[in-house]
Design an enzyme around this catalytic site. Structure first.
Site, short mmCIF file in Angstrom:
data_model
loop_
_atom_site.label_atom_id
_atom_site.label_comp_id
_atom_site.label_asym_id
_atom_site.label_seq_id
_atom_site.Cartn_x
_atom_site.Cartn_y
_atom_site.Cartn_z
N CYS A 65 0.88 -1.17 0.00
CA CYS A 65 0.00 0.00 0.00
C CYS A 65 0.92 1.22 0.00
O CYS A 65 2.06 1.13 -0.46
CB CYS A 65 -1.00 -0.02 1.16
SG CYS A 65 -0.32 0.11 2.83
N HIS A 98 13.57 -15.49 11.64
CA HIS A 98 13.26 -15.45 13.08
C HIS A 98 11.76 -15.46 13.38
O HIS A 98 11.36 -15.93 14.45
CB HIS A 98 13.87 -14.20 13.72
CG HIS A 98 15.37 -14.21 13.73
ND1 HIS A 98 16.12 -13.21 14.29
CD2 HIS A 98 16.26 -15.11 13.24
CE1 HIS A 98 17.42 -13.49 14.15
NE2 HIS A 98 17.53 -14.63 13.51
C1 RB5 Z 1 -3.89 5.38 0.95
O1 RB5 Z 1 -3.88 6.72 0.60
C2 RB5 Z 1 -2.92 5.11 2.09
O2 RB5 Z 1 -3.43 5.58 3.27
C3 RB5 Z 1 -2.63 3.65 2.16
O3 RB5 Z 1 -2.06 3.24 0.96
C4 RB5 Z 1 -1.66 3.19 3.22
O4 RB5 Z 1 -0.49 3.94 3.20
C5 RB5 Z 1 -2.19 3.05 4.58
O5 RB5 Z 1 -1.50 2.60 5.49
#
Ligand code: RB5
Length: 130
Positions: A65, A98
């Site tokens: 993400c 680990h």
């Molecule tokens: C999305 O904008 C962002 O919040 C997500 O990709 C992530 O970084 C959340 O932890």
């Protein structure tokens, strides 16, 4: 290996590059992530990948993400998941050796694609020391 991959809108391009990289190493990759750059609810993808790992649909998985944090928190709510955020190769190796991590996560806004590939390779090359 059969490897799951999941991502939110911030990591579509990196997901595709990592998927291609894994396939070039001979792995089968199952895409559980979004292929759209429209803003989405990232926990859904973390949970989906967490369930795939817990249910043994895949051997392990990669989550991406913006930071790797949100999506890994969501995955870690699934029983049996050990998802670890890695921004360097030493951590990627150690979370397998680990912690027997079954998911690694990183941030498309934090690491570049070459480091992301190295992180994935360090994790896959390592073995749990039991
Ligand atoms: C999305 O904008 C962002 O919040 C997500 O990709 C992530 O970084 C959340 O932890």
């Amino acid at each position: 290996m059969k490897i799951g991959i999941g991502n939110d809108h911030s990591a579509v391009e990196m997901k595709n590059q990592i998927k291609e990289y894994l396939e070039s190493m001979g792995h089968e990759v199952v895409n559980y992530g979004t292929d759209s750059t429209d803003s989405c609810n990232y926990p859904e993808f973390g949970e989906k990948v967490g369930r795939a790992v817990a249910d043994k649909e895949v051997d392990c998985a990669v989550l991406i993400c913006g930071t790797g944090v949100g999506i890994s928190i969501a995955a870690n709510k699934v029983n049996g998941v050990r998802a670890a955020v890695c921004s360097d190769c030493a951590t990627a190796r150690l979370v397998k050796q680990h912690n027997n991590a079954n998911i690694i996560a990183f941030g498309a806004r934090i690491v570049g694609i070459e480091l992301a590939k190295d992180i994935v390779k360090a994790y896959l090359d390592a073995e749990f020391e039991g």
